[in-house]
Design an enzyme around this catalytic site. Structure first.
Site, PDB file in Angstrom:
ATOM      1  N   ASP A  72      11.458  -2.691   1.151  1.00 32.87           N
ATOM      2  CA  ASP A  72      10.682  -3.940   1.178  1.00 32.87           C
ATOM      3  C   ASP A  72      11.502  -5.202   0.928  1.00 32.87           C
ATOM      4  O   ASP A  72      10.987  -6.317   1.069  1.00 32.87           O
ATOM      5  CB  ASP A  72       9.535  -3.872   0.165  1.00 32.87           C
ATOM      6  CG  ASP A  72       9.988  -3.449  -1.225  1.00 32.87           C
ATOM      7  OD1 ASP A  72      11.099  -3.853  -1.638  1.00 32.87           O
ATOM      8  OD2 ASP A  72       9.240  -2.716  -1.898  1.00 32.87           O
ATOM      9  N   PRO A 123       0.827  -1.215   0.000  1.00 30.56           N
ATOM     10  CA  PRO A 123       0.000   0.000   0.000  1.00 30.56           C
ATOM     11  C   PRO A 123       0.853   1.254   0.000  1.00 30.56           C
ATOM     12  O   PRO A 123       1.960   1.275   0.527  1.00 30.56           O
ATOM     13  CB  PRO A 123      -0.803  -0.115   1.303  1.00 30.56           C
ATOM     14  CG  PRO A 123       0.033  -0.992   2.185  1.00 30.56           C
ATOM     15  CD  PRO A 123       0.729  -1.957   1.271  1.00 30.56           C
ATOM     16  N   ASP A 124       0.320   2.299  -0.644  1.00 33.50           N
ATOM     17  CA  ASP A 124       1.038   3.563  -0.608  1.00 33.50           C
ATOM     18  C   ASP A 124       0.802   4.240   0.732  1.00 33.50           C
ATOM     19  O   ASP A 124       0.079   3.743   1.582  1.00 33.50           O
ATOM     20  CB  ASP A 124       0.604   4.472  -1.761  1.00 33.50           C
ATOM     21  CG  ASP A 124      -0.860   4.849  -1.658  1.00 33.50           C
ATOM     22  OD1 ASP A 124      -1.218   5.564  -0.716  1.00 33.50           O
ATOM     23  OD2 ASP A 124      -1.657   4.422  -2.513  1.00 33.50           O
ATOM     24  N   PHE A 125       1.403   5.374   0.917  1.00 32.47           N
ATOM     25  CA  PHE A 125       1.346   6.048   2.213  1.00 32.47           C
ATOM     26  C   PHE A 125       0.282   7.145   2.276  1.00 32.47           C
ATOM     27  O   PHE A 125      -0.314   7.355   3.311  1.00 32.47           O
ATOM     28  CB  PHE A 125       2.715   6.669   2.535  1.00 32.47           C
ATOM     29  CG  PHE A 125       3.678   5.678   3.140  1.00 32.47           C
ATOM     30  CD1 PHE A 125       4.172   5.876   4.406  1.00 32.47           C
ATOM     31  CD2 PHE A 125       4.082   4.553   2.447  1.00 32.47           C
ATOM     32  CE1 PHE A 125       5.056   4.968   4.980  1.00 32.47           C
ATOM     33  CE2 PHE A 125       4.957   3.642   2.998  1.00 32.47           C
ATOM     34  CZ  PHE A 125       5.444   3.849   4.267  1.00 32.47           C
ATOM     35  N   ARG A 126       0.054   7.853   1.163  1.00 35.77           N
ATOM     36  CA  ARG A 126      -0.685   9.092   1.255  1.00 35.77           C
ATOM     37  C   ARG A 126      -2.092   9.073   0.675  1.00 35.77           C
ATOM     38  O   ARG A 126      -2.799  10.064   0.788  1.00 35.77           O
ATOM     39  CB  ARG A 126       0.112  10.202   0.568  1.00 35.77           C
ATOM     40  CG  ARG A 126       1.443  10.475   1.240  1.00 35.77           C
ATOM     41  CD  ARG A 126       2.209  11.559   0.500  1.00 35.77           C
ATOM     42  NE  ARG A 126       3.526  11.787   1.103  1.00 35.77           N
ATOM     43  CZ  ARG A 126       3.765  12.633   2.085  1.00 35.77           C
ATOM     44  NH1 ARG A 126       2.795  13.341   2.594  1.00 35.77           N
ATOM     45  NH2 ARG A 126       4.980  12.776   2.575  1.00 35.77           N
ATOM     46  N   ASN A 171      13.543   1.763  -1.798  1.00 42.80           N
ATOM     47  CA  ASN A 171      12.535   0.944  -1.128  1.00 42.80           C
ATOM     48  C   ASN A 171      13.111   0.177   0.049  1.00 42.80           C
ATOM     49  O   ASN A 171      14.301  -0.154   0.079  1.00 42.80           O
ATOM     50  CB  ASN A 171      11.890  -0.026  -2.121  1.00 42.80           C
ATOM     51  CG  ASN A 171      11.190   0.710  -3.249  1.00 42.80           C
ATOM     52  OD1 ASN A 171      10.824   1.868  -3.097  1.00 42.80           O
ATOM     53  ND2 ASN A 171      11.019   0.040  -4.374  1.00 42.80           N
ATOM     54  N   HIS A 215      17.822   4.113   1.468  1.00 45.21           N
ATOM     55  CA  HIS A 215      17.055   4.525   2.641  1.00 45.21           C
ATOM     56  C   HIS A 215      16.919   3.390   3.650  1.00 45.21           C
ATOM     57  O   HIS A 215      16.004   3.376   4.468  1.00 45.21           O
ATOM     58  CB  HIS A 215      15.678   5.028   2.220  1.00 45.21           C
ATOM     59  CG  HIS A 215      15.751   6.257   1.363  1.00 45.21           C
ATOM     60  ND1 HIS A 215      14.718   6.662   0.557  1.00 45.21           N
ATOM     61  CD2 HIS A 215      16.748   7.167   1.190  1.00 45.21           C
ATOM     62  CE1 HIS A 215      15.069   7.780  -0.077  1.00 45.21           C
ATOM     63  NE2 HIS A 215      16.298   8.086   0.287  1.00 45.21           N
TER      64      HIS A 215
END
Length: 448
Positions: A129, A53-56, A127, A146
């Protein structure tokens, strides 16, 4: 290197390295030995087909679902100072995102195939993940700019926490404590939070793009620095290929930039077709994820493409009713000798109905000018920006994997040849969710 012109490349400008600006030419370059040191840059757009899922996004984004936790603000979940005070919101989020819940996409498998064929020089990913690892990319070829969930350590004494014990804590949403005698500090996965330094591996390998002979950029807004500077570290003669829903960064400014607009997976399949790798790639991918997951991803991609196409049809319908589509419409779908999509003129800015209603005679005077106007909304896929987004110091890093794919273009990949225009100024603070709600941005480049 790294000094870009302020305008997109003229479509008549000859290439320096490739035969032309097309995926076919890129494939020829690889087959002829000109792609032995390929650097790949990836963002969240490469993983959305996996179901992460995206964040925003309103109602469905992870930030929205964290609202019930009464955070001071959504991004606090990735602030190290707030984590020290209350680590539970992060661990609730980690439970949703932890590796093992999602499967690689065919784009991840393609990078794995490059590694298998000894063509991958380095993968830089935003990412967290770990799907690149599951796709078979060796860890020593991955720079997780990151950070990621792959390792974890105490935030105080920096002692590593055992890998085999971490999943149980994450599943319970319980933050573990450091096992070092006399410490007992909070343990956090090695994900870069606001206020933390990027991993040393990023800075140690930052010059690698300058040594590459081909750069592939997939699913990133290129708004979060210093990651966003990597494409500009390449030499002027190095072809750069963008697989994304929108043109981003300085892509399209150089003679050997190839732009393939659409979802990453469709674009990668098209390149695999040109390389003659398609069957091998599909077998490799289905072997990783299984037929059921592969079919699910493909079905979901078809649904999203149809939604994007329907949105484009709606916007075009509004433009037609307002009689602003312009006389160049007959030129929109020409074809070149290679059978690629031809020149497409940009749609002009659509005025709000209340503005269009009172134009009177002025509409006649300005109509011709409006046909030449284009909109250029550079929605940044929703990446969570650093607090100092234009800084190149690396001391205010954004959290990886928080970008969301922008909805400004059709998901069907289309290679494009940019026309001359003022380059839009990227802004790291664009909220993709709000940009998506406005509908797709008008095309601002030519298709080839």
């Amino acid at each position: 290197m790294g000094n870009e012109n302020s305008t997109l490349i003229d479509p008549d400008t000859p290439t320096k390295t490739l035969k032309d600006r097309s995926l076919r030419a890129v494939a020829d370059q690889i087959r002829n030995g000109g792609g032995k040191r390929i650097v790949v840059l990836t963002g969240a757009g490469i993983s959305t087909a996996a179901g992460i899922p995206d964040f925003r996004s309103p109602k469905t984004g992870l930030y929205h679902n964290l609202a019930r936790l009464n955070l001071p603000h959504a991004e606090a979940v990735f602030e190290i100072s707030y984590f020290r005070e209350n680590p539970y919101p992060f661990y609730m989020l980690a439970k949703e995102l932890y590796p093992g819940k999602f499967h690689p996409t065919i784009s991840h498998a393609f990078i794995g195939l490059l590694a298998k064929r000894k063509l991958l020089r380095m993968l830089f990913t935003q990412n967290i993940d770990c799907l690149e690892r599951r796709a078979g990319v060796p860890g020593d070829l991955i720079v997780e700019a990151h950070g990621s969930f792959a390792t974890q350590r105490c935030i105080d004494c920096k002692t590593e926490f055992p890998d085999d014990e971490m999943p149980a804590y994450v599943e319970k949403g319980q933050p573990p404590r450091c096992k070092q005698k006399g410490c007992g500090g909070l343990v956090k996965p090695d994900i870069v939070f606001f206020g933390e330094q990027l991993p040393s591996t990023f800075f140690d390998n930052r010059d690698v793009p300058s040594e590459s002979d081909l750069v592939l950029i997939l699913g990133t807004s290129l708004t979060v620095h210093p990651f966003a500077s990597l494409p500009d570290m390449t030499r002027e003669v190095t072809p750069r290929v963008l697989f994304n829903k929108e043109r981003v960064g300085t892509l399209g400014h150089r003679a050997d930039d190839v732009i393939c607009l659409g979802d990453c997976d469709s674009g990668v399949r098209k390149l695999a077709d040109e390389l003659g790798w398609r069957d091998e790639l599909e077998r490799l991918w289905r072997g990783m994820v299984g037929d059921e997951e592969a079919d699910r991803q493909m079905q979901q991609a078809n649904v999203e493409r149809e939604m994007d196409n329907e949105m484009e049809r709606l916007v075009q319908g509004v433009a037609d009713k307002l009689d602003i589509s312009g006389p160049q419409a007959d030129e929109d779908l020409t074809a070149n000798d290679d059978g690629q999509a031809g020149i497409t003129k940009e749609a002009p800015t659509v005025a709000a109905p209340e503005e269009a209603a009172g134009t009177g005679s002025a509409e006649k005077d300005t109509k011709e000018d409006s046909q030449e106007k284009v909109t250029s909304e550079e929605a940044g896929k929703g990446g969570l920006p650093a607090k100092d987004p234009l800084s190149d110091r690396g001391d205010a890093a954004a959290v990886a994997g928080t970008e969301t794919p922008s909805g400004g273009s059709s998901s069907t990949p289309q290679e494009i040849k940019p026309k001359v225009e003022d380059a839009p100024k990227p802004t790291a603070s664009v909220d993709a969710a709000s940009e998506q709600s406005k509908g797709p941005a008008a095309s601002h480049v030519m298709k080839t």
